[in-house]
Design a protein around this motif. Structure first.
Motif, PDB file in Angstrom:
ATOM      1  N   MET A   1       0.839  -1.188   0.000  1.00  0.00           N
ATOM      2  CA  MET A   1       0.000   0.000   0.000  1.00  0.00           C
ATOM      3  C   MET A   1       0.879   1.245   0.000  1.00  0.00           C
ATOM      4  O   MET A   1       2.039   1.210   0.398  1.00  0.00           O
ATOM      5  CB  MET A   1      -0.903   0.028   1.239  1.00  0.00           C
ATOM      6  N   GLU A   2       0.316   2.355  -0.466  1.00  0.00           N
ATOM      7  CA  GLU A   2       0.994   3.639  -0.422  1.00  0.00           C
ATOM      8  C   GLU A   2       0.114   4.637   0.312  1.00  0.00           C
ATOM      9  O   GLU A   2      -1.097   4.698   0.095  1.00  0.00           O
ATOM     10  CB  GLU A   2       1.284   4.167  -1.834  1.00  0.00           C
ATOM     11  N   LEU A   3       0.730   5.406   1.238  1.00  0.00           N
ATOM     12  CA  LEU A   3      -0.010   6.448   1.925  1.00  0.00           C
ATOM     13  C   LEU A   3      -0.254   7.611   0.969  1.00  0.00           C
ATOM     14  O   LEU A   3       0.668   8.074   0.302  1.00  0.00           O
ATOM     15  CB  LEU A   3       0.777   6.931   3.140  1.00  0.00           C
ATOM     16  N   ALA A 501      14.447  -6.424  18.192  1.00  0.00           N
ATOM     17  CA  ALA A 501      14.872  -5.516  17.120  1.00  0.00           C
ATOM     18  C   ALA A 501      13.834  -5.458  16.008  1.00  0.00           C
ATOM     19  O   ALA A 501      13.553  -4.384  15.461  1.00  0.00           O
ATOM     20  CB  ALA A 501      16.222  -5.959  16.571  1.00  0.00           C
ATOM     21  N   ASN A 502      13.239  -6.592  15.667  1.00  0.00           N
ATOM     22  CA  ASN A 502      12.221  -6.626  14.616  1.00  0.00           C
ATOM     23  C   ASN A 502      10.975  -5.853  15.036  1.00  0.00           C
ATOM     24  O   ASN A 502      10.354  -5.153  14.223  1.00  0.00           O
ATOM     25  CB  ASN A 502      11.853  -8.073  14.280  1.00  0.00           C
ATOM     26  N   GLU A 503      10.580  -5.986  16.322  1.00  0.00           N
ATOM     27  CA  GLU A 503       9.417  -5.248  16.806  1.00  0.00           C
ATOM     28  C   GLU A 503       9.663  -3.740  16.726  1.00  0.00           C
ATOM     29  O   GLU A 503       8.801  -2.973  16.287  1.00  0.00           O
ATOM     30  CB  GLU A 503       9.106  -5.651  18.252  1.00  0.00           C
ATOM     31  N   VAL A 504      10.847  -3.308  17.163  1.00  0.00           N
ATOM     32  CA  VAL A 504      11.190  -1.888  17.133  1.00  0.00           C
ATOM     33  C   VAL A 504      11.169  -1.366  15.703  1.00  0.00           C
ATOM     34  O   VAL A 504      10.648  -0.285  15.416  1.00  0.00           O
ATOM     35  CB  VAL A 504      12.572  -1.654  17.773  1.00  0.00           C
ATOM     36  N   LYS A 505      11.724  -2.139  14.783  1.00  0.00           N
ATOM     37  CA  LYS A 505      11.788  -1.721  13.378  1.00  0.00           C
ATOM     38  C   LYS A 505      10.392  -1.509  12.814  1.00  0.00           C
ATOM     39  O   LYS A 505      10.122  -0.512  12.130  1.00  0.00           O
ATOM     40  CB  LYS A 505      12.528  -2.780  12.564  1.00  0.00           C
ATOM     41  N   VAL A 506       9.492  -2.428  13.114  1.00  0.00           N
ATOM     42  CA  VAL A 506       8.130  -2.318  12.579  1.00  0.00           C
ATOM     43  C   VAL A 506       7.402  -1.115  13.184  1.00  0.00           C
ATOM     44  O   VAL A 506       6.772  -0.329  12.477  1.00  0.00           O
ATOM     45  CB  VAL A 506       7.334  -3.609  12.854  1.00  0.00           C
ATOM     46  N   ILE A 507       7.501  -0.959  14.507  1.00  0.00           N
ATOM     47  CA  ILE A 507       6.739   0.093  15.174  1.00  0.00           C
ATOM     48  C   ILE A 507       7.273   1.484  14.810  1.00  0.00           C
ATOM     49  O   ILE A 507       6.506   2.408  14.532  1.00  0.00           O
ATOM     50  CB  ILE A 507       6.761  -0.110  16.700  1.00  0.00           C
ATOM     51  N   LEU A 508       8.601   1.635  14.800  1.00  0.00           N
ATOM     52  CA  LEU A 508       9.175   2.955  14.542  1.00  0.00           C
ATOM     53  C   LEU A 508       9.206   3.317  13.062  1.00  0.00           C
ATOM     54  O   LEU A 508       9.000   4.462  12.688  1.00  0.00           O
ATOM     55  CB  LEU A 508      10.600   3.026  15.099  1.00  0.00           C
ATOM     56  N   HIS A 509       9.519   2.339  12.228  1.00  0.00           N
ATOM     57  CA  HIS A 509       9.787   2.651  10.824  1.00  0.00           C
ATOM     58  C   HIS A 509       8.808   1.996   9.842  1.00  0.00           C
ATOM     59  O   HIS A 509       8.848   2.310   8.666  1.00  0.00           O
ATOM     60  CB  HIS A 509      11.210   2.213  10.454  1.00  0.00           C
ATOM     61  N   GLY A 510       7.974   1.104  10.326  1.00  0.00           N
ATOM     62  CA  GLY A 510       7.130   0.346   9.399  1.00  0.00           C
ATOM     63  C   GLY A 510       5.674   0.731   9.446  1.00  0.00           C
ATOM     64  O   GLY A 510       4.798  -0.132   9.603  1.00  0.00           O
ATOM     65  N   LYS A 511       5.378   2.024   9.306  1.00  0.00           N
ATOM     66  CA  LYS A 511       3.984   2.476   9.379  1.00  0.00           C
ATOM     67  C   LYS A 511       3.116   1.766   8.346  1.00  0.00           C
ATOM     68  O   LYS A 511       2.013   1.306   8.644  1.00  0.00           O
ATOM     69  CB  LYS A 511       3.893   3.990   9.196  1.00  0.00           C
ATOM     70  N   LYS A 512       3.619   1.653   7.120  1.00  0.00           N
ATOM     71  CA  LYS A 512       2.823   1.004   6.068  1.00  0.00           C
ATOM     72  C   LYS A 512       2.606  -0.467   6.384  1.00  0.00           C
ATOM     73  O   LYS A 512       1.545  -1.029   6.089  1.00  0.00           O
ATOM     74  CB  LYS A 512       3.504   1.186   4.713  1.00  0.00           C
ATOM     75  N   GLU A 513       3.620  -1.095   6.989  1.00  0.00           N
ATOM     76  CA  GLU A 513       3.471  -2.500   7.365  1.00  0.00           C
ATOM     77  C   GLU A 513       2.402  -2.658   8.435  1.00  0.00           C
ATOM     78  O   GLU A 513       1.588  -3.589   8.390  1.00  0.00           O
ATOM     79  CB  GLU A 513       4.811  -3.033   7.872  1.00  0.00           C
ATOM     80  N   LEU A 514       2.380  -1.747   9.413  1.00  0.00           N
ATOM     81  CA  LEU A 514       1.364  -1.812  10.454  1.00  0.00           C
ATOM     82  C   LEU A 514      -0.041  -1.614   9.892  1.00  0.00           C
ATOM     83  O   LEU A 514      -1.013  -2.133  10.432  1.00  0.00           O
ATOM     84  CB  LEU A 514       1.633  -0.746  11.519  1.00  0.00           C
ATOM     85  N   LEU A 515      -0.144  -0.854   8.817  1.00  0.00           N
ATOM     86  CA  LEU A 515      -1.452  -0.558   8.236  1.00  0.00           C
ATOM     87  C   LEU A 515      -1.923  -1.604   7.238  1.00  0.00           C
ATOM     88  O   LEU A 515      -3.030  -1.515   6.721  1.00  0.00           O
ATOM     89  CB  LEU A 515      -1.402   0.811   7.546  1.00  0.00           C
ATOM     90  N   ALA A 575      -5.767   0.761   1.071  1.00  0.00           N
ATOM     91  CA  ALA A 575      -5.045   1.301  -0.085  1.00  0.00           C
ATOM     92  C   ALA A 575      -4.328   2.601   0.253  1.00  0.00           C
ATOM     93  O   ALA A 575      -3.714   3.224  -0.610  1.00  0.00           O
ATOM     94  CB  ALA A 575      -6.000   1.531  -1.254  1.00  0.00           C
ATOM     95  N   GLY A 576      -4.424   3.027   1.531  1.00  0.00           N
ATOM     96  CA  GLY A 576      -3.739   4.242   1.953  1.00  0.00           C
ATOM     97  C   GLY A 576      -4.546   5.509   1.799  1.00  0.00           C
ATOM     98  O   GLY A 576      -4.012   6.607   1.971  1.00  0.00           O
ATOM     99  N   ASN A 577      -5.848   5.397   1.491  1.00  0.00           N
ATOM    100  CA  ASN A 577      -6.699   6.582   1.333  1.00  0.00           C
ATOM    101  C   ASN A 577      -7.188   7.066   2.695  1.00  0.00           C
ATOM    102  O   ASN A 577      -7.727   6.281   3.479  1.00  0.00           O
ATOM    103  CB  ASN A 577      -7.915   6.255   0.457  1.00  0.00           C
ATOM    104  N   ARG A 578      -7.016   8.353   2.963  1.00  0.00           N
ATOM    105  CA  ARG A 578      -7.511   8.936   4.208  1.00  0.00           C
ATOM    106  C   ARG A 578      -9.031   9.027   4.149  1.00  0.00           C
ATOM    107  O   ARG A 578      -9.599   9.516   3.178  1.00  0.00           O
ATOM    108  CB  ARG A 578      -6.894  10.327   4.406  1.00  0.00           C
TER     109      ARG A 578
END
Length: 675
Positions: A1-3, A501-515, A575-578
């Motif tokens: 997805m893309e924001l 380390a994987n949890e930190v990476k997702v939470i801090l840097h993986g916004k699209k992955e979380l969504l 799909a990243g639509n607000r």
């Protein structure tokens, strides 16, 4: 997805155009050297300031809230002169977008291309860097907003210690300094966290084996670019602080732009005249919570605090603070009014000494991290429970309530018309060890308890009537139950465990992955329950947080506001639509000791209370009548007297500079006003 970013939203373009108009009217001459910004007048243009504040419809509110002149400390008085513009925007309304677009606008209109962004914490820094580097963000500003420029991000990081060889200046500083305005399509942004200039000598040492132009110290080279300084979260970088002084003294910015949902509070006046005001210098835009909600820019808030089974209200709780193996345990009793008292109990002693409802419950054994009770229960360090129903864990009750609300919301969001919305929940806890475990292996008692409760709740949800797609997602959650939750805490930055380390990476840097509902391999992504202590406040947010559950109380009101702000953004679909054409609510579940604050917060955000109604600088016509009667003066004559002395204007609004003097001459106003 893309924001996907939206263009020309009025609440975002107003502050952008406002800053640009003031700066454009305040430039007497172009840059003197190729690596410098244009030069500003010593004083910002007064007429431009007046028009911008009038267009922003904040003149009256600003007059009520501000105290002028600002009550400067000696340290602030001694700082080099600098100009400040303040922009207040409620969390979730696009503050990072606004100051990024402001940089583009100042480059387009005025030729500025040297900006410093100073942030107080690493999570804010990570979030800002991710936003500026995001391809969709770059495409938006280039093709949608038609800015013919790119941002060159100069990310300042700590340097690894060099045992031998050349001592090189930070490369980010060199890249920033040598950026030239002859490169017409480049904007150079130096992004740093304030600790890099307050701790250590990264930017201030002068023994580097190279120079930048004629400069030995990085800070001198940066200052020579005549930068614009952007401060994110100004309440964390107060003007009397070491951080703020270091930024001004070292970088000597021409202009400081402060962007925040909350600003520092100052105490001004003396004795009976002492009162608190917000630290605004030149407030040119104010988008508060009620206006944001009324304009459909943020979620509303539905607050709950836990009640006991049977509808009985929770009025007190006991928390296991610490233990000494085989000897003693410290426990704290907290009442409904948030008053706490600590007790030390030894093996064989009764909990009845803490509260009468615990009579008959005896400490049987004490381990390194837990207390075993005579009723067969074991209470872990950091765990809380109700004295009047000691079998019920406080955290367990709040988690159960949060899971109930989460799945109610998730079902609705997943099965909505159109594309589904990934639904997240954020839990604030007070013990990292309860989640990570004593050895940091992600096996803490709270995490285990949460997963057990989640598993039971998902099984219950599967008995309901579901769409095939949602049922498949619930079954995937059961099959990957351990992957459904993750945490981020400050100590994680130094943790070598791969899972952490994987949890930190997702939470801090993986916004699209979380969504996203699926991972890169197309498998179900069930991660949606996030845990933190203090770290995920300012600077971190995710638009799809729909539940915030506070398993611990906060300190200041600013801290509480920052926490609830993590869930105020409007959500995006898969799909990243607000989604801005529907109403959404944030489930806000708090400790009963915070219920009064939460009630006030909900009223303000949902537009039921004017957040400024108790301004200490406000008086009403009724107040004037009351004081006139006390003084036996005819009302109109008294009003003219106040105007003649310059204490109030024609609309009965107090002149900020005269407020203290007015109270000294007319102390009756202290008795009749609510401020």
């Amino acid at each position: 997805m893309e924001l996907k970013l939206e263009n020309n939203l009025t609440h975002q373009t107003l502050p952008v155009d406002g800053v640009a108009a003031i700066v454009e009217a305040s430039i007497p001459e172009p840059a003197k050297q190729s690596h410098q910004n244009p030069l500003l007048k010593r004083q910002l243009d007064d007429e431009a300031l007046r028009l911008v504040r009038k267009n922003g419809n904040i003149l009256d509110k600003a007059t009520k809230q501000r105290v002028t002149p600002y009550m400067l400390s000696d340290k602030i008085k001694n700082l080099p002169y600098h100009r400040i513009l303040d922009v207040k925007m409620e969390t979730g309304t696009g503050k990072t977008y606004v100051y990024t677009r402001t940089m583009f606008e100042l480059h387009k209109r005025c030729g500025f291309n040297k900006f410093i962004i100073a942030v107080p914490t690493l999570p804010i820094k990570a979030g800002t860097a991710a936003f500026l580097k995001e391809q969709e963000v770059k495409r938006h500003f280039e093709t949608v907003c038609n800015y013919n420029a790119d941002i060159e991000l100069c990310l300042l990081e700590p340097q690894k210690q060099q045992k031998k060889g050349r001592l090189n200046m930070p490369s980010a500083v060199g890249h920033f300094f040598y950026g030239t305005h002859h490169a017409k399509h480049k904007i150079y942004v130096l992004l740093l966290n304030t600790q890099l200039i307050t701790n250590g000598k990264l930017l201030t040492r002068e023994d580097y084996d190279q120079m930048l132009g004629e400069f030995h110290r990085p800070v001198d080279a940066i200052a020579d670019t005549k930068p614009v300084l952007i401060i994110d979260e100004p309440h964390r970088v107060e003007r009397g602080s070491k951080s703020y002084a270091a930024l001004i003294e070292n970088f000597r910015p021409q202009l400081v732009l402060r962007y925040g949902a909350t600003f520092p509070e100052l105490t001004v006046g003396k004795g009976k005249n002492k009162h608190s005001v917000k630290d605004y210098q030149e407030l040119i835009y104010d988008l508060n919570a009620a206006e944001s909600f009324n304009q459909g820019l943020i979620k509303g808030v539905a607050k709950e605090h836990l009640e006991l089974p049977g509808g009985k209200k929770a009025e007190k709780k006991v928390k296991v603070i610490s233990t000494v193996k085989g000897d003693s345990a410290n426990m704290k009793l907290t009442s409904a009014d948030n008053v706490g008292k600590t007790f030390t109990l030894h093996v064989g002693e009764s909990l009845g000494s803490i509260d009468n409802d615990l009579d008959g419950v005896v400490v049987e054994a004490i381990s390194k991290n837990s207390v075993s009770l005579s009723n067969g229960q074991e209470k872990q360090t950091g765990e809380e429970f109700f004295p009047d129903q000691y079998g019920v864990s406080y955290q367990e009750g709040m988690i159960e309530l949060a899971l109930m609300r989460h799945f109610e919301t998730e079902r609705e969001n997943f099965c909505r018309e159109g594309l589904p919305i990934k639904t997240l929940a954020l839990f604030f806890i007070d013990s990292i060890e309860s989640f990570r475990g004593p050895e940091g292996k992600n096996d803490g008692w709270l995490r285990k308890k949460f997963i057990d409760m989640l598993e039971a709740r998902v099984k219950k949800e599967l008995t309901c009537q579901n769409t095939p797609e949602y049922e498949a997602y619930l079954r995937a959650t059961l099959e990957n139950i351990d992957s459904s939750c993750a945490g981020y805490f400050s100590q994680d930055n130094n943790d070598s465990d791969e899972n952490v380390a994987n949890e930190v990476k997702v939470i801090l840097h993986g916004k699209k992955e979380l969504l996203s509902f699926t991972d890169e391999e197309g498998k179900p992504n069930v991660l949606r329950f996030l845990f933190s202590k203090w770290t995920l406040k300012e600077g971190w947010d995710n638009p799809n947080v729909f539940t915030i559950c506070k398993l611990r109380s906060s300190g200041s009101e600013i801290s509480k506001l920052q926490e609830v702000g993590r869930g105020l953004r409007l959500p995006v679909d898969s799909a990243g639509n607000r989604i801005s054409d529907s109403s959404f609510m944030l489930n806000y579940i708090v400790d009963f000791t915070e219920k009064d604050f939460a009630n006030k917060l909900v009223a303000e955000i949902n537009g039921e209370l004017d957040a400024d109604q108790k301004s200490p600088l406000s008086i009403t016509a009724e107040d004037i009548i009351k004081v006139a009667e006390k003084r036996n003066i005819e009302v109109n004559k008294f009003f003219i007297e106040l105007m003649t002395k310059g204490y109030v204007d024609f609309d009965k609004k107090v002149v900020p500079e005269k407020f203290d003097d007015m109270l000294i001459e007319y102390p009756e106003f202290k008795d009749v006003t609510s401020g």
